[in-house]
Each structure stands twice: as C-alpha cells, then as structure tokens.
Write an enzyme that holds these catalytic residues in place. Structure first.
Site, PDB file in Angstrom:
ATOM      1  N   HIS A   1     -10.429   0.292 -13.557  1.00 37.82           N
ATOM      2  CA  HIS A   1     -11.634  -0.289 -12.640  1.00 37.82           C
ATOM      3  C   HIS A   1     -12.978   0.330 -13.056  1.00 37.82           C
ATOM      4  CE1 HIS A   1      -9.863  -3.103  -9.798  1.00 37.82           C
ATOM      5  NE2 HIS A   1      -9.279  -2.151  -9.080  1.00 37.82           N
TER       6      HIS A   1
ATOM      7  N   GLU B   1      -8.180  -7.320 -10.461  1.00 40.28           N
ATOM      8  CA  GLU B   1      -6.915  -6.659 -10.099  1.00 40.28           C
ATOM      9  C   GLU B   1      -6.097  -6.842 -11.081  1.00 40.28           C
ATOM     10  OE1 GLU B   1      -6.576  -4.468  -7.550  1.00 40.28           O
ATOM     11  OE2 GLU B   1      -8.420  -4.582  -7.308  1.00 40.28           O
TER      12      GLU B   1
ATOM     13  N   HIS C   1      -4.728   2.910 -12.657  1.00 38.95           N
ATOM     14  CA  HIS C   1      -5.330   1.572 -12.166  1.00 38.95           C
ATOM     15  C   HIS C   1      -6.743   1.641 -11.824  1.00 38.95           C
ATOM     16  CE1 HIS C   1      -5.314  -2.374  -9.754  1.00 38.95           C
ATOM     17  NE2 HIS C   1      -6.052  -1.752  -9.033  1.00 38.95           N
ATOM     18  N   GLU C   2      -6.929   2.646 -11.055  1.00 42.44           N
ATOM     19  CA  GLU C   2      -8.470   2.975 -10.487  1.00 42.44           C
ATOM     20  C   GLU C   2      -9.130   3.439 -11.725  1.00 42.44           C
ATOM     21  OE1 GLU C   2      -9.033   1.846  -7.814  1.00 42.44           O
ATOM     22  OE2 GLU C   2      -6.841   1.806  -6.866  1.00 42.44           O
TER      23      GLU C   2
END
Length: 293
Positions: free
Chosen positions: A151, A224, A147-148
């Site tokens: 980003h 997100e 997930h990071e």
C-alpha cells in the site's frame, strides 16, 4: 449502514466547515456577480479549494490522527524478540520495494488487523494489532506486513486522497448548480439567494455524496487487489493466502475507527453492500491470488 453514514457525514462535515469559511471570507459573493447568472469558473475554483482542502488536510494529519485514534505505540527500541522481528521484517520489505523505513507500531485491539497510513511513502506508519500478533503465525504476519508495505509503495494513501478531492469537487460544484437552478428558475428568486438555494444544495450534496462514495469505495477495493498482489510478490503467495484464510476462518468485526477501516487488512462483504465497502470479500481476494500466474 453505520459505516456508510459515518463516511458520508465525515466528508460533509469537512466540506461544510470549509464552505462556511469561504463564505465568511466573501468568496461566495463572487458567484453572483451577474444578477441571476452564475459564475461557473469561480464556482469550480471554490469547489476545488473546498473539495481538495478537506482531503489534503485529512492526509496531512493521517499519521498523527491514526496514532491517537488507535493508541498505537511506535517501536523506538524493540523490547522483545517479537518486536525485533516485526521491525526487521518491515525494514527488509521496505528496502525491497525502495521506500524509506516506515514507523512500526503496535496497538491494543482484540481483532486481527493492521493498517498503513501517511502522506509520504518515505515517512509512513505501519501498525499491527495485538490480536493479530497473538492469533497469526509469523508467515501469516509477514504476508500482512507485505500487504501494508505494498500500500505504501503504491502511494495508495495519496492517490485515495486525490480521488476523494476530485469527487468532493464535483459534488460541491453540481450541488450548488442544482441549488442555483431551483432557487432562480423554480422559486424565481432575483436577488442574493433564497432559502431554497441552501436547502436544495444541502440535499443535493448529501445525495451526490452517497453516489460519489460508490466511486471512492470502488477504487479502494481495486487497491486492495493490488496490495494483495504486491504482498504475494514480497512475502510469497502462500503466505499472503494463508493470512487472508486466517482472517476468513476467524471473521470478526473490525475494531479500527471508522476513518481507518479503509486502510486495514480485513473487511468486505458480499451482496449489494459491497458497493459501499472499502475491501472486497475475503473469498474473492483469495480467489484472485490463487489465479495469479
């Protein structure tokens, strides 16, 4: 409300400092060259300098400030199997999405959280809390890291800073137009600016700043969803869902500093407050992942 208050105050403080600086440099005098008129071109230029200046300064200092606010320690040489696995997992994911190897750090905090920051997608920072390492399985941690990394690959830090800059610019521009109107039309000030200009401008800037934060937070929630989808592609949908479900089962307040909460993995509540939240509610994020084809 504390989060909303600090978010608005932080941005207003940056804008106020830059505004005072430009006033001392004499830029404000350019705006009143036509008597009771207003030079909209000069005002827009000044608003853009102040608006983007604050966002870009924050972005440039993001890695440095994040390390100091959280006490994150970058893993230079892994000292145990967990650190080695952490670094290698980030390295593998970074290679898959085609970005430079981020710095990998651990910070002391009891909550399960992680964040990514940095002004360059090839020189980013990915940090995880000790609480996350202790409470999650490797599969769940892999989902969080993916997930990071998503980003970073999506350039979310830069995009969010640019959107904040645009929003800041219009807040400054419109608040000063409103202040000018009240000062010159209602209070009939003919020379320089009267007290009504400063008071009205500050009030308008606060009100518009709160409204503008809704726009910024909306974008933050959309990113997100994109990072969740990217994490599902990198680590697998089941791992991404498992990580969010773990956060949902052990819901606890984030220990991240207010300025970093928008970059964390957890967060978000339901109801009207969602308008001012950087993250969608976890149940909504999980449902979105389950609906992915």
């Amino acid at each position: 409300m504390k989060r909303i208050f600090l978010f608005v105050v932080t941005n207003l403080a940056i804008l106020l400092v830059l505004s005072i600086t430009l006033r001392l440099l004499g830029v404000d005098r350019m705006l009143d060259e036509q008597g009771v008129g207003i030079n909209y071109n000069s005002l827009l230029v000044m608003a853009a300098v102040i608006g983007f200046g604050g966002s870009l300064i924050s972005l440039a200092m993001s890695k440095w400030s994040a390390k100091r606010m959280t006490g994150a320690v970058v893993i230079e040489q892994p000292s145990d199997p967990t650190e080695r696995w952490l670094v290698e997992t980030v390295r593998r994911q970074a290679e898959r999405v085609g970005i430079g190897m981020p710095e990998v750090a651990i910070y002391e905090a009891p909550d399960m959280n992680a964040f990514a920051t940095g002004m360059n997608r090839n020189e980013a920072l990915v940090a995880v809390s000790t609480g996350l390492l202790q409470a999650m399985t490797k599969d769940e941690i892999e989902g969080v890291l993916a997930h990071e990394i998503s980003h970073v690959a999506n350039g979310d830090m830069v995009t969010l800073a640019l959107i904040q800059g645009v929003v800041n610019t219009f807040v400054i521009f419109l608040s000063r137009v409103i202040g000018h109107f009240v000062d010159r039309v209602i209070f009939k000030t003919e020379r320089e600016y009267g007290p009504a200009f400063m008071v009205t401008t500050l009030i308008a800037q606060m009100v518009l700043g709160i409204l503008a934060s809704i726009i910024v937070m909306w974008f933050s929630r959309q990113r997100e969803f994109r990072a969740d989808a990217g994490g599902a592609q990198l680590a697998g949908r089941n791992k991404m869902i498992a990580a969010l479900e773990r956060l949902q089962r052990r819901h606890e307040p984030s220990q991240l500093p207010e300025r970093l909460e928008a970059f964390g993995i957890s967060g978000g509540e339901g109801g009207l407050r969602t308008l001012f939240m950087s993250h969608p509610p976890l149940e909504v994020r999980i449902a979105a992942l389950r609906a992915m084809t």
